[in-house]
Write an enzyme that holds these catalytic residues in place. Structure first.
Site, PDB file in Angstrom:
ATOM      1  N   CYS A  96       1.926   2.967   7.552  1.00  0.00           N
ATOM      2  CA  CYS A  96       3.012   2.405   8.350  1.00  0.00           C
ATOM      3  C   CYS A  96       3.964   1.494   7.558  1.00  0.00           C
ATOM      4  CB  CYS A  96       2.434   1.707   9.570  1.00  0.00           C
ATOM      5  SG  CYS A  96       3.657   1.538  10.871  1.00  0.00           S
ATOM      6  N   HIS A 193      -2.582   4.207  12.294  1.00  0.00           N
ATOM      7  CA  HIS A 193      -3.592   3.149  12.293  1.00  0.00           C
ATOM      8  C   HIS A 193      -4.792   3.698  13.044  1.00  0.00           C
ATOM      9  CE1 HIS A 193      -0.407   0.257  11.254  1.00  0.00           C
ATOM     10  NE2 HIS A 193       0.326   0.814  12.191  1.00  0.00           N
TER      11      HIS A 193
HETATM   12  N1  GLN Z   1       7.703  -2.908  11.227  1.00  0.00           N
HETATM   13  C1  GLN Z   1       7.606  -1.514  11.046  1.00  0.00           C
HETATM   14  C2  GLN Z   1       8.125  -0.721  12.237  1.00  0.00           C
HETATM   15  O1  GLN Z   1       8.020  -1.154  13.371  1.00  0.00           O
HETATM   16  C3  GLN Z   1       6.181  -1.159  10.732  1.00  0.00           C
HETATM   17  C4  GLN Z   1       5.280  -1.281  11.911  1.00  0.00           C
HETATM   18  C5  GLN Z   1       3.842  -1.048  11.558  1.00  0.00           C
HETATM   19  O2  GLN Z   1       3.422  -1.187  10.421  1.00  0.00           O
HETATM   20  N2  GLN Z   1       3.032  -0.740  12.572  1.00  0.00           N
HETATM   21  O3  GLN Z   1       8.628   0.352  12.021  1.00  0.00           O
END
Ligand code: GLN
Length: 247
Positions: A96, A193
């Protein structure tokens, strides 16, 4: 007693980039290395830390846009080292937020440009829509991949990377092209995740296989039976996969 065979696992920026249980990826690598008789050594690296000399696997998790801001300068500072490791075939798993920052750039919803380290040929655009929920994706290399996504950034792959998988449920990289994640050299990038590795041991074993091949010129056995359990590990992971709902 056989000489110990250390395998050094580096987790990037656990202070700012480690959400939805991403640390579970480190734990899975640790345990599966132990099951195979290797000695896992976990290193965590936060901004300004000393970069470890020996690195066999690199992992990184997700974070808020604000966490990405905090680590961005430091990520660029260690960019050369990461490029060298990537080019040399070091296995890496980026989830992510760090998956996004392994690309060329991330333009946030507010229009701020967060420069990435450019190891993966992809870029990310912040949007007003969050892509949230369970994901099921099909990968020729790893089979069915399960996980959970929550991101507003949407990622588009360039010709220099392959998609990791094609989503059959959920969104993955973006709301348009049904690709999830990216593959390049021995690097796996993914939005998932959950954490990813407990539910997807084929990816964990890919990372481990590359690490011990590079370091010890050894092949790992695909099937392992953790001592004392009397069950192949695939059975033990079925429970973890079952928690990823297909609804
Ligand atoms: N901040 C980033 C987004 O919302 C990554 C989010 C995350 O790592 N879950 O795209």
């Amino acid at each position: 007693m056989a000489a110990s065979k250390p395998v050094h696992v580096l987790q990037l920026y656990p202070r700012d980039m480690n959400i939805y249980g991403d640390f579970g990826n480190a734990l899975v690598l640790q345990r599966r290395l132990q099951w195979r008789g290797y000695e896992p050594i976990l290193h965590s690296y936060d901004p300004e830390d000393e970069f470890p000399e020996q690195v066999d696997v690199v992992i990184g998790g997700g974070g808020q846009d604000s966490g990405q801001d905090k680590i961005q300068q430091d990520l660029l500072r260690i960019g050369d080292k990461l490029h060298r490791l990537a080019e040399g075939g070091t296995p890496m798993l980026m989830i992510c937020g760090l998956y996004q920052l392994f690309g060329h750039s991330f333009r946030t919803r507010e229009g701020r440009e967060i420069k990435g380290v450019g190891i993966l040929d992809l870029h990310t655009e912040g949007t007003d829509t969050r892509l949230i929920g369970n994901v099921v994706a099909e990968s020729a290399e790893f089979g069915e991949i399960l996980g959970y996504e929550n991101h507003s950034g949407q990622t588009y792959l360039g010709p220099g990377v392959q998609p990791l998988a094609r989503v059959t449920k959920g969104e993955g990289n973006n709301a348009k092209d049904s690709y999830e994640g990216a593959r390049f050299k021995n690097i796996v990038g993914s939005y998932l995740h959950g954490s990813l590795l407990p539910k997807n041991p084929a990816i964990a074993d890919f990372l481990i296989a590359k690490a011990v091949e590079n370091r010890y010129q050894e092949q790992i056995q695909p099937q392992i039976e953790p001592a004392g359990t009397g069950q192949p590990v695939e059975e033990l992971t079925r429970a973890a996969r079952a928690t990823a709902t297909r609804r």
